[in-house]
Write a protein that holds these residues in place. Sequence first.
Motif, PDB file in Angstrom:
ATOM      1  N   GLY A 128      -6.799  43.278 -18.605  1.00 29.32           N
ATOM      2  CA  GLY A 128      -6.373  43.424 -19.993  1.00 29.32           C
ATOM      3  C   GLY A 128      -7.528  43.512 -20.976  1.00 29.32           C
ATOM      4  N   GLU A 129      -8.744  43.567 -20.471  1.00 32.85           N
ATOM      5  CA  GLU A 129      -9.896  43.496 -21.372  1.00 32.85           C
ATOM      6  C   GLU A 129     -10.247  44.846 -21.983  1.00 32.85           C
ATOM      7  N   LEU A 130     -10.849  44.755 -23.168  1.00 38.04           N
ATOM      8  CA  LEU A 130     -11.152  45.954 -23.959  1.00 38.04           C
ATOM      9  C   LEU A 130     -11.960  46.978 -23.182  1.00 38.04           C
ATOM     10  N   ASP A 131     -12.988  46.512 -22.479  1.00 37.73           N
ATOM     11  CA  ASP A 131     -13.872  47.476 -21.806  1.00 37.73           C
ATOM     12  C   ASP A 131     -13.255  48.037 -20.519  1.00 37.73           C
ATOM     13  N   LYS A 132     -12.085  47.521 -20.124  1.00 36.19           N
ATOM     14  CA  LYS A 132     -11.355  48.109 -19.002  1.00 36.19           C
ATOM     15  C   LYS A 132     -10.179  48.955 -19.494  1.00 36.19           C
ATOM     16  N   ILE A 133      -9.524  48.510 -20.567  1.00 35.57           N
ATOM     17  CA  ILE A 133      -8.375  49.275 -21.065  1.00 35.57           C
ATOM     18  C   ILE A 133      -8.869  50.580 -21.690  1.00 35.57           C
ATOM     19  N   TRP A 134     -10.105  50.553 -22.162  1.00 38.04           N
ATOM     20  CA  TRP A 134     -10.693  51.766 -22.734  1.00 38.04           C
ATOM     21  C   TRP A 134     -10.809  52.893 -21.699  1.00 38.04           C
ATOM     22  N   PRO A 135     -11.547  52.676 -20.585  1.00 35.06           N
ATOM     23  CA  PRO A 135     -11.581  53.764 -19.591  1.00 35.06           C
ATOM     24  C   PRO A 135     -10.199  54.115 -19.046  1.00 35.06           C
ATOM     25  N   THR A 136      -9.326  53.109 -18.908  1.00 38.86           N
ATOM     26  CA  THR A 136      -7.967  53.400 -18.441  1.00 38.86           C
ATOM     27  C   THR A 136      -7.309  54.439 -19.331  1.00 38.86           C
ATOM     28  N   LEU A 137      -7.364  54.209 -20.654  1.00 40.05           N
ATOM     29  CA  LEU A 137      -6.659  55.100 -21.573  1.00 40.05           C
ATOM     30  C   LEU A 137      -7.399  56.423 -21.782  1.00 40.05           C
ATOM     31  N   ILE A 138      -8.734  56.383 -21.726  1.00 36.33           N
ATOM     32  CA  ILE A 138      -9.483  57.643 -21.853  1.00 36.33           C
ATOM     33  C   ILE A 138      -9.202  58.535 -20.644  1.00 36.33           C
ATOM     34  N   LEU A 139      -9.225  57.943 -19.432  1.00 36.50           N
ATOM     35  CA  LEU A 139      -8.929  58.739 -18.237  1.00 36.50           C
ATOM     36  C   LEU A 139      -7.479  59.228 -18.251  1.00 36.50           C
ATOM     37  N   ALA A 140      -6.549  58.357 -18.670  1.00 34.94           N
ATOM     38  CA  ALA A 140      -5.131  58.743 -18.677  1.00 34.94           C
ATOM     39  C   ALA A 140      -4.871  59.882 -19.664  1.00 34.94           C
ATOM     40  N   THR A 141      -5.410  59.771 -20.887  1.00 30.21           N
ATOM     41  CA  THR A 141      -5.158  60.831 -21.875  1.00 30.21           C
ATOM     42  C   THR A 141      -5.876  62.125 -21.473  1.00 30.21           C
ATOM     43  N   THR A 142      -7.062  61.999 -20.900  1.00 26.32           N
ATOM     44  CA  THR A 142      -7.782  63.197 -20.452  1.00 26.32           C
ATOM     45  C   THR A 142      -7.017  63.877 -19.317  1.00 26.32           C
ATOM     46  N   GLY A 143      -6.554  63.071 -18.354  1.00 21.68           N
ATOM     47  CA  GLY A 143      -5.763  63.620 -17.248  1.00 21.68           C
ATOM     48  C   GLY A 143      -4.524  64.348 -17.750  1.00 21.68           C
ATOM     49  N   ALA A 144      -3.805  63.728 -18.679  1.00 23.76           N
ATOM     50  CA  ALA A 144      -2.594  64.344 -19.233  1.00 23.76           C
ATOM     51  C   ALA A 144      -2.933  65.636 -19.969  1.00 23.76           C
ATOM     52  N   ALA A 145      -4.049  65.622 -20.721  1.00 21.65           N
ATOM     53  CA  ALA A 145      -4.462  66.826 -21.456  1.00 21.65           C
ATOM     54  C   ALA A 145      -4.860  67.951 -20.502  1.00 21.65           C
ATOM     55  N   MET A 146      -5.284  67.595 -19.278  1.00 23.69           N
ATOM     56  CA  MET A 146      -5.620  68.593 -18.254  1.00 23.69           C
ATOM     57  C   MET A 146      -4.375  69.102 -17.536  1.00 23.69           C
ATOM     58  N   GLY A 147      -3.212  68.554 -17.890  1.00 33.53           N
ATOM     59  CA  GLY A 147      -1.969  68.995 -17.268  1.00 33.53           C
ATOM     60  C   GLY A 147      -1.546  68.172 -16.061  1.00 33.53           C
ATOM     61  N   LYS A 148      -2.254  67.096 -15.774  1.00 35.41           N
ATOM     62  CA  LYS A 148      -1.870  66.237 -14.652  1.00 35.41           C
ATOM     63  C   LYS A 148      -0.709  65.338 -15.061  1.00 35.41           C
ATOM     64  N   GLU A 149       0.232  65.169 -14.148  1.00 33.31           N
ATOM     65  CA  GLU A 149       1.305  64.194 -14.341  1.00 33.31           C
ATOM     66  C   GLU A 149       0.652  62.818 -14.233  1.00 33.31           C
ATOM     67  N   THR A 150       0.647  62.063 -15.317  1.00 29.87           N
ATOM     68  CA  THR A 150      -0.171  60.849 -15.363  1.00 29.87           C
ATOM     69  C   THR A 150       0.681  59.596 -15.562  1.00 29.87           C
TER      70      THR A 150
ATOM     71  N   GLN B  98      -5.340  53.586 -30.849  1.00 27.97           N
ATOM     72  CA  GLN B  98      -5.094  55.009 -31.049  1.00 27.97           C
ATOM     73  C   GLN B  98      -4.870  55.742 -29.729  1.00 27.97           C
ATOM     74  N   LEU B  99      -5.615  55.330 -28.702  1.00 28.20           N
ATOM     75  CA  LEU B  99      -5.472  55.968 -27.387  1.00 28.20           C
ATOM     76  C   LEU B  99      -4.104  55.685 -26.776  1.00 28.20           C
ATOM     77  N   MET B 100      -3.584  54.486 -27.015  1.00 25.31           N
ATOM     78  CA  MET B 100      -2.254  54.133 -26.514  1.00 25.31           C
ATOM     79  C   MET B 100      -1.199  55.044 -27.149  1.00 25.31           C
ATOM     80  N   ALA B 101      -1.317  55.249 -28.458  1.00 27.05           N
ATOM     81  CA  ALA B 101      -0.384  56.146 -29.163  1.00 27.05           C
ATOM     82  C   ALA B 101      -0.538  57.577 -28.649  1.00 27.05           C
ATOM     83  N   LEU B 102      -1.785  58.004 -28.471  1.00 29.71           N
ATOM     84  CA  LEU B 102      -2.057  59.354 -27.969  1.00 29.71           C
ATOM     85  C   LEU B 102      -1.471  59.544 -26.577  1.00 29.71           C
ATOM     86  N   ALA B 103      -1.623  58.516 -25.730  1.00 28.64           N
ATOM     87  CA  ALA B 103      -1.089  58.586 -24.360  1.00 28.64           C
ATOM     88  C   ALA B 103       0.419  58.821 -24.391  1.00 28.64           C
TER      89      ALA B 103
END
Lengths: 176, 176, 176
Positions: free
Chosen positions: B31-53, B122-127
């Motif tokens: 649940g920590e900031l420096d882990k939830i950050w890569p989680t959401l950056i990778l998730a939003t990037t994956g979704a933007a690439m068209g991957k079912e995320t 913001q990343l959570m909303a974007l996701a």
Amino acid sequence: MAVATLEGPAVEPVPQKPEETERLVIFAWSGELDKIWPTLILATTGAAMGKETTVFFTFWGLFPLLKDQAGITGENWMQKMLSMMNRGGTEHLKLSKMNFAGAGKAMMMRLAKEHNVASPHQLMALAQELGVKLVPCQMTMDLMGLKREDLIDGLEEPAGATTALAEAQGAITLFI
Amino acid sequence: MAVATLEGPAVEPVPQKPEETERLVIFAWSGELDKIWPTLILATTGAAMGKETTVFFTFWGLFPLLKDQAGITGENWMQKMLSMMNRGGTEHLKLSKMNFAGAGKAMMMRLAKEHNVASPHQLMALAQELGVKLVPCQMTMDLMGLKREDLIDGLEEPAGATTALAEAQGAITLFI
Amino acid sequence: MAVATLEGPAVEPVPQKPEETERLVIFAWSGELDKIWPTLILATTGAAMGKETTVFFTFWGLFPLLKDQAGITGENWMQKMLSMMNRGGTEHLKLSKMNFAGAGKAMMMRLAKEHNVASPHQLMALAQELGVKLVPCQMTMDLMGLKREDLIDGLEEPAGATTALAEAQGAITLFI
């Protein structure tokens, strides 16, 4: 993991896996209660779903595989010290966070019991019953001065990174 | 995760996925900031690439999904205590390292702002906007005494390990 | 990782990978000795097995790539402070647990040496020799104020999450 010597990483013979088999390979690096729990829950669930499931225990992850009284091993003081700092067995695992001198763990275990969630000890037995392959990392064993007889029964032969990576190709892979 | 009871892991119906779809499944354990950050950056990037995320939030990873004022929940003192120790919501996350009573986090957030990097909030909303499936772990909710209404809106139905592992077969899989 | 700006995640051109190539992609998030060790052992072993191997260094994982004297960088005090707290280079890594003011690390390094296990420094050189692609995360570099010349030689061009996820599709994927 394979002993990556100064001459380069050891290359073991690579078993080929049929692509169509569903597989799950977990690299269990952490020995803490709140990490070994998801490791074993995912492993037993994967096995129950029919996936060929392997858990490769490496580094701190090896400690839950120690026999309860195997605490003091190793041929020299450094290994003895490392071993003593890590009392083995799933009954002695700590939480990685909020440990509060054991209170956090006690709460978590009591919560789990009240909610009928299996303990790591029970999950380890269940994993063996379901045919999960529990593989101790040979390099970590060498490094820590652990012998096969220091570990619990029912494990696969110790193996290295090459074996783990060969299993991992085409599988669901998680480093926990 | 599915409730792995003393009788064995629960087996849910397994949805089949077409092999050709590119997919990304993240097991968000921390649940920590420096882990939830890569989680959401990778998730939003994956979704933007068209991957079912899909992000499967489990253990400490569930806390960023708590409503900001849902801090005190649970039917007994143990659950209340665990809940209080973990004030929910992405605005209250800490760094796992170098926290310095919040100074490390403040620096990181300010750096992120200056460099135009989105915050976890913001990343959570974007996701959610990009269609990332945010799935809370049912077993963790049971264990912590959390109800659906304690969590933010826009999440999938709570699910267990079987659902997560079914999504994970053939996907890029990361345990963060 | 790609800069996920407030307008949404950056989408880079996505290189396509032939499905039949065996690949290993490690997201190296942690800069600590006991995490960089398995990262490099797995990467060098994978490469020695003939797998196309990529390590994507992000967040704290970037610090082992810093030149030894690149400690103080960044254009403002916040970045300077973060940089100073993280002296770079594989010679300065700490254990994530049992560090004991460096004694744990000293023990581990001495044990490794006695058992002929390569050090992270040697493994990093070996990885480069074996053709492992070592990719620094552009977003982390921006965030920390690091320039290409602050990093060791022999790395790939800095890249973002899109590149990393494109490499990861169909590969063994581990977040360490």
